[in-house]
Write an enzyme that holds these catalytic residues in place. Structure first.
Site, PDB file in Angstrom:
ATOM      1  N   ASP A 300     -11.056 -17.261 -67.110  1.00 35.86           N
ATOM      2  CA  ASP A 300     -10.791 -17.358 -68.568  1.00 35.86           C
ATOM      3  C   ASP A 300     -11.951 -17.493 -69.457  1.00 35.86           C
ATOM      4  O   ASP A 300     -12.985 -17.606 -68.888  1.00 35.86           O
ATOM      5  CB  ASP A 300      -9.662 -18.833 -68.592  1.00 35.86           C
ATOM      6  CG  ASP A 300      -9.006 -18.553 -70.067  1.00 35.86           C
ATOM      7  OD1 ASP A 300      -9.218 -17.762 -70.737  1.00 35.86           O
ATOM      8  OD2 ASP A 300      -8.077 -19.358 -70.204  1.00 35.86           O
TER       9      ASP A 300
HETATM   10  C1  BGC Z   1      -6.890 -18.542 -73.205  1.00 32.73           C
HETATM   11  C2  BGC Z   1      -6.473 -17.366 -72.460  1.00 32.73           C
HETATM   12  C3  BGC Z   1      -6.472 -15.901 -73.059  1.00 32.73           C
HETATM   13  C4  BGC Z   1      -8.076 -15.832 -73.064  1.00 32.73           C
HETATM   14  C5  BGC Z   1      -8.319 -14.490 -73.906  1.00 32.73           C
HETATM   15  C6  BGC Z   1      -8.560 -18.056 -73.822  1.00 32.73           C
HETATM   16  O1  BGC Z   1      -8.874 -18.907 -74.270  1.00 32.73           O
HETATM   17  O2  BGC Z   1      -7.032 -19.704 -72.356  1.00 32.73           O
HETATM   18  O3  BGC Z   1      -5.162 -17.569 -72.136  1.00 32.73           O
HETATM   19  O4  BGC Z   1      -5.779 -15.021 -72.119  1.00 32.73           O
HETATM   20  O5  BGC Z   1      -8.573 -16.929 -74.181  1.00 32.73           O
HETATM   21  O6  BGC Z   1      -7.947 -14.547 -75.259  1.00 32.73           O
END
Ligand code: BGC
Length: 754
Positions: A300
């Site tokens: 993530d």
């Molecule tokens: C979130 C994810 C997301 C990613 C990309 C992160 O901050 O926790 O769920 O897929 O960003 O946008």
């Protein structure tokens, strides 16, 4: 357009007629270490960088990585790296033009390996403009309509491919157990069984056969435990026993893997002292060892970095990369140091190249399967034939109608008769704002969403709606506007206050709900309570409509107003659907997929709690929820009779059938969500007071009855014993069927496992 010019013979990995495995082996044999490690890296798109650089100060640009800026690295560098084959994936690319542009650069690279574009298409590809915006997952879960989950995912996949997006970071299959956490709205709620079924259908809908031009890669996330953060904030530590992990949090992930999900995202948080991004037990032992996951794991946002700069279990960034790869990570979201450090780690002999090859194979496998080598682009002339097409819009409307929960309807105030009320006051921050779209949505064109005010005017053109605008911002409401509404309420025949949370991402810092937007209370923010109370003081009937992505403890309203509608984040047709419910064109059928507590102090409040949870109840205030899991009213009534078991005794490996007669005892057609819960009466380890094990959506005409049958299979009775073996234990089980998880709504019978 094709990756291979017509006049060149198609051979090796470029030959679509070869089996995927052979193509992978041929390609990997031709790749340099740098190219391999590049496949494992993701970047944000150039437009994202440009947008941020336009609004950030020079200082922020130098130091800030939170908004995805790579200090010292320009969009020109990104373009060059793409041409050099050093980037395998992009995220936050929001237009077809940019996706095709970046893909063209990748097609200039030595091996012409296409980019896989990932995007957070959480409820439709709403994060990009001009796409169908469905309700968010929490509303979808409240419909208990798993077929709808499949359909939405399927349609979303088509809209994504129409703009050259191949991979959605959804479904979020976390089991939500804390209302303070801002991300409840993107989950399917608090019940592991419901989350599992919704997640599985989403995975199937997104991926299809994972081989066509209309399929996208699904990503089950976030693994694991972030939905029960110790202080309610996103990414805070989680401390969860292996028993609870296996009973509550793992099942939706395991089922997602079984359903064929080919990517998984690890969670921001540490779990029992080990960051999820360097957690070998999770990524390797459980995911691959126990569940046989064949896809790839993606990190993530900046979370491998956080192993070093936040969790501090790695002394530097390179060590963080090392720990994460060793634990089982395949792809890095996102950044510039990965390529250099990971190549170094291989050259130093700390990570064998064969380990890199494993990850690269998994990533290439998906690129081949999705046909990206043959179809790297999307056609700009076709794109709007698919996105926002009438079929998808209809689904968005239907899903919005089915996800709205009627929480209170005293004296049958609703549905409103169009003849009875000549003048209606409409007010509240969510009465006329695009916030109705919900979190994970970009601003959409005005004609592409209906607000509650739009919907009311459309549905009941004969009524005069007096609108007092309270602005969109709950923190900055104008007391004069509250007074104005209070005064106008006196002249109206009825009042509708549309309140709730603010979720729009383009005003990130002003939100009250959504990702990274957690709260230390669950009350209405700002002057919203005052507005409701003052409007209700007019003595005219007052209806509260809530638009929000987390449970709100609206205790005063629940005690004092005649009617409350919980609409969650209903998407582009939310305003229309809500108005149809208000005027009775639609009979509400949804049930809460999450408990609504009275106050934050009741956290953790879940229906499937352990028996001793309220042995000593709270003093002063009640220990009951404001509204329980599974609860929701209809404009008709349903009767439950003749709960019958085909056997009173079964062996541990046997199933039994339970049936119940459900009758529409009211005056209009309605859909009931019949719920089946089970309790193991006595067991070697403590078990929840009840657990949802099945449900059925049934539509009945007035006076009509249907016999609903459920099969209770051994897996629905099984649990982990003291040694963590899964068993079905002998003894009595209680089966409960009814219209909500509340005991007074349930019929009960006992059977025995002998
Ligand atoms: C979130 C994810 C997301 C990613 C990309 C992160 O901050 O926790 O769920 O897929 O960003 O946008």
């Amino acid at each position: 357009m094709s990756a291979t010019p017509m006049n060149q013979p198609v051979k090796g990995y470029k030959n679509p007629n070869l089996p995927v495995n052979e193509r992978i082996e041929d390609l990997i044999g031709k790749m340099t270490l740098e190219e391999k490690v590049g496949q494992m890296n993701q970047f944000v798109g150039v437009e994202h960088i440009k947008t941020n650089s336009a609004v950030m100060t020079a200082d922020e640009l130098k130091n800030n990585t939170a908004n995805a800026f790579y200090p010292g690295f320009t969009e020109k560098d990104i373009e060059k790296w793409t041409k050099d084959g050093k980037i395998g994936s992009f995220l936050h690319v929001l237009t077809l033009e940019e996706a095709n542009y970046l893909q063209r650069l990748a097609m200039e690279s030595r091996l012409q390996i296409p980019i896989i574009f990932g995007i957070d298409a959480i409820h439709g590809n709403a994060n990009a403009p001009d796409n169908t915006v469905y309700p968010t997952n929490i509303g979808l879960a409240c419909s208990f309509d798993t077929t709808m989950a499949y359909t939405i995912a399927r349609q979303t996949a088509k809209e994504m491919r129409a703009m050259n997006m191949h991979w959605t970071f959804n479904p979020n299959v976390e089991v939500a157990r804390d209302p303070r956490w801002g991300r409840v709205g993107e989950t399917f709620g608090e019940d592991p069984y419901l989350v599992t079924l919704m997640g599985v259908q989403s995975v199937k809908g997104y991926q299809g056969e994972l081989n066509g031009k209309e399929d996208v890669l699904a990503c089950i996330k976030h693994f694991v435990g972030g939905s029960q953060p110790i202080n309610g904030t996103n990414g805070a530590p989680t401390d969860i026993s292996e028993r609870t992990l296996r009973e509550v949090f793992f099942p939706p992930f395991e089922a997602g893997v079984d359903a064929g999900a080919m990517s998984l995202m690890t969670a921001h948080n540490e779990l029992n002292g080990i960051p999820c991004h360097s957690n070998e037990w999770l990524m390797t032992d459980v995911l691959r060892g126990e569940w046989d996951f064949k896809g790839f794991v993606v990190s993530d946002w900046m979370d491998i970095e956080h192993i070093h700069d936040l969790h501090a279990t790695a002394e530097n960034l390179k060590e963080a990369f090392y720990q994460s790869i060793e634990a089982g990570m395949d792809m890095h979201m996102h950044g510039i140091h990965w390529n250099e450090y990971v190549c170094e780690l291989v050259r130093e002999g700390r990570i064998p190249e064969s380990r890199i090859d494993e990850s690269v194979r998994r990533i290439l496998d998906i690129k081949f399967r999705l046909g990206l080598f043959e179809n790297p682009y999307a056609d700009p002339n076709e794109t709007m034939n698919i996105r926002l097409c009438p079929e998808h819009r209809n689904t968005a409307l239907e899903a919005a109608r089915n996800g709205i929960v009627l929480l209170k309807n005293e004296g049958g105030l609703l549905p409103l008769s169009k003849n009875q009320y000549k003048k209606i006051l409409v007010t509240g921050i969510n009465a006329d704002d695009m916030n109705i779209l919900g979190d994970w949505s970009a601003p959409q064109k005005r004609e592409n969403y209906t607000t509650v005010l739009d919907g009311l005017k459309q549905t009941a053109p004969e009524i005069a709606f007096d609108f007092v605008d309270q602005g969109w911002d709950p923190r900055n409401m104008d007391p004069a506007k509250v007074e104005e509404a209070a005064n106008k309420a006196k002249d109206a025949d009825l009042n509708i206050v549309v309140a709730g949370e603010y979720m729009m991402r383009f005003r990130w810092a002003d939100r009250t709900c959504g990702e990274d937007t957690d709260r230390s209370d669950i009350d209405l923010v700002g002057l919203q309570n005052e507005l409701i109370e003052k409007v209700a003081a007019s003595g005219k009937p007052t209806l509260l409509v809530l638009i929000n992505g987390r449970p709100l403890g609206v205790e005063w309203a629940a005690e004092n107003l005649p009617a409350i509608i919980e609409a969650w984040e209903p998407g582009m047709y939310g305003g229309q659907a809500i108005s149809e419910v208000i005027f009775g064109d639609v009979n509400p059928s949804a049930k809460l997929a999450v408990t609504i507590p009275r106050s934050v102090g009741q956290t953790q409040m879940i229906y499937n709690h352990k028996p001793s949870m309220y042995f000593h109840p709270y003093v002063v205030k009640p220990s009951t929820p404001l509204y329980p899991f599974g609860f929701g009213l209809s404009y008709t009534t349903f009767g439950y009779e003749n709960l019958t078991l085909d056997k009173k005794q079964i062996k541990p490996d046997e199933s039994l059938t339970v049936s119940v007669n459900v009758t529409n005892t009211g005056k209009r057609e309605g859909t009931e969500i019949v719920q089946l819960y089970i309790r193991d009466k006595f067991s070697c380890v403590t078990r929840p007071v009840k657990e949802l094990k099945d449900f059925a959506r049934v539509t009945l005409q007035p006076g009509e009855s249907k016999m609903i049958e459920f099969t209770i299979t051994p897996d629905k009775l099984s649990f982990y014993d003291k040694k963590m073996n899964k068993i079905v234990e002998k003894g009595d089980f209680e089966v409960m069927i009814g219209s909500s998880s509340d005991d007074q709504d349930l019929q009960k019978e006992i059977f025995t496992v002998i």
